[in-house]
Design an enzyme around this catalytic site. Structure first.
Site, PDB file in Angstrom:
ATOM      1  N   ASP A   1      -9.632   5.393  -1.959  1.00 43.92           N
ATOM      2  CA  ASP A   1      -8.512   5.974  -2.576  1.00 43.92           C
ATOM      3  C   ASP A   1      -8.876   6.869  -3.623  1.00 43.92           C
ATOM      4  O   ASP A   1     -10.265   7.266  -3.772  1.00 43.92           O
ATOM      5  CB  ASP A   1      -7.515   4.835  -3.001  1.00 43.92           C
TER       6      ASP A   1
ATOM      7  N   GLU B   1       0.615  -0.954   0.042  1.00 40.59           N
ATOM      8  CA  GLU B   1       0.015   0.087  -0.152  1.00 40.59           C
ATOM      9  C   GLU B   1       0.958   1.130   0.099  1.00 40.59           C
ATOM     10  O   GLU B   1       0.485   2.299  -0.765  1.00 40.59           O
ATOM     11  CB  GLU B   1      -1.119  -0.032   1.147  1.00 40.59           C
TER      12      GLU B   1
ATOM     13  N   TYR C   1      -6.376   6.366   4.427  1.00 39.74           N
ATOM     14  CA  TYR C   1      -6.512   5.282   3.633  1.00 39.74           C
ATOM     15  C   TYR C   1      -5.635   3.961   3.821  1.00 39.74           C
ATOM     16  O   TYR C   1      -6.156   2.897   3.882  1.00 39.74           O
ATOM     17  CB  TYR C   1      -6.263   5.810   2.055  1.00 39.74           C
TER      18      TYR C   1
END
Length: 275
Positions: A136, A35, A118
Site C-alpha cells: 500500500d 480494506e 493490493y
C-alpha cells in the site's frame, strides 16, 4: 527491501502493533469490507462505519440481497461511493459463483469488481494468512526509501515478496504497514526506525528527491474537499439518503456523473437512490 532483517522489524513492530478491530478477525468478507473502506479514508472514520456496515451486512449473502440504495445509505460518510457499489456487486458474484465465500486465489480475487492487486493480497494475507506481500502507500514508501530509488509497481511488489518471513505473512504485513503509518511517514521519524541503518536513503543523508515521491503506490496529496466535485457529489448522496429530491436542486453536471456511475436514478424530475 533487500538487506532488511525481518527479525529486527518484527521485534520492533509486534509489541507496538495497533489494536484495530479488523485485526481480531479472519473472516474474508469482513476483511474485504475493511480494506475497501480504508482506501483513501482515515482509520478513525472507518472503524464505526465498518462496525455498522457489518452489523447490517454480516456476509456476502446479506449484502447481495440488499438494495444498492440501502448499501449506499450505510456507506455515507466514507466518500467514494463507487466503492460501495463495487462491494455489493462483488457480494452478488461471490454468492452466485463462489458459494457465498470469497475465493482464496489471487486471480479469482482480482477478477472481482473493485479489487486490485493490493486488496486481493490483503484478503489473502489477513483473512487466509497466506505468505504474500501487500504493497500500500505506506509500504511502498518504505520500499522506495530502503532501496534508495523510485520503484515501478512490478519492482515494488518483487521487493516486498522477497522478504515475507515464512509462516509470518499476517504479522509481517501488519507490522510493516504500521511502520509506514507511524514512522516512515511523508516526513519520516528515522531515529525511531528499525531500518535506519539499512535504509539506503537514510544512510545517504536523506537527499532530495525523496525516492518515495512518484514511486508505485505512494499517493499524492489530495485536493481540498471543500468546494470540490467530491463535496458536491457527497451532498447529493447525503440528501437522497432521506428520500427523493428534485433534480433541479442540484448541479446537472454532478448529477450526470452520479447517474453514469449507477449511484443515482432519475425518475422524471426527481432523484432517488437505486433499488
Amino acid at each position: 527491501m533487500s538487506g532488511v532483517d525481518p527479525v529486527a522489524v518484527l521485534a520492533w513492530g509486534v509489541p507496538r502493533m495497533r489494536d484495530l478491530p479488523w485485526r481480531r478477525d479472519r473472516d474474508p468478507w469482513r476483511i474485504l469490507a475493511a480494506e475497501v473502506m480504508l482506501q483513501q479514508t482515515r482509520v478513525d472514520r472507518v472503524i464505526p462505519k465498518w462496525q455498522a456496515f457489518l452489523a447490517a451486512f454480516p456476509d456476502p449473502a446479506s449484502c447481495a440481497a440488499a438494495s444498492l440504495g440501502d448499501v449506499l445509505r450505510l456507506w455515507h460518510g466514507l466518500g467514494y461511493p463507487r466503492r460501495a457499489r463495487n462491494l455489493r456487486t462483488t457480494a452478488t458474484i461471490v454468492v452466485d459463483e463462489h458459494a457465498g465465500r470469497l475465493p482464496n486465489d489471487l486471480d479469482a480475487l482480482l477478477a472481482l469488481p473493485g479489487i486490485g492487486p493490493y486488496t486481493a493480497r490483503a484478503v489473502l494475507a489477513f483473512a487466509y494468512e497466506r505468505d504474500v506481500a501487500v504493497v500500500d502507500t505506506n509500504i511502498a514508501r518504505i520500499l522506495a526509501r530502503t532501496a534508495g530509488e523510485r520503484l515501478t509497481p512490478k519492482r515494488a511488489q518483487a521487493l516486498a515478496d522477497d522478504v515475507v518471513p515464512v509462516g509470518e505473512g499476517w504479522t509481517w504485513n501488519q507490522v510493516v504497514m504500521d511502520l509506514g503509518a507511524l514512522v516512515c511517514r511523508p516526513t519520516p521519524h528515522c531515529d525511531e526506525c528499525p531500518l535506519a541503518t539499512s535504509c539506503s536513503w537514510n544512510v545517504a543523508g536523506r537527499p532530495d528527491p525523496d525516492p518515495a515521491v512518484g514511486s508505485a503506490g505512494v499517493s499524492t496529496k489530495q485536493a481540498p474537499f471543500e468546494g470540490s466535485d467530491r463535496q458536491r457529489r457527497d451532498m447529493v448522496m447525503a440528501a437522497l439518503g432521506s428520500g427523493s429530491r428534485l433534480a433541479a436542486d442540484f448541479d446537472a453536471e454532478i448529477l450526470a456523473g452520479l447517474v453514469a456511475d449507477g449511484l443515482v436514478v432519475v425518475d422524471g424530475i426527481r432523484l432517488t437512490l437505486p433499488d
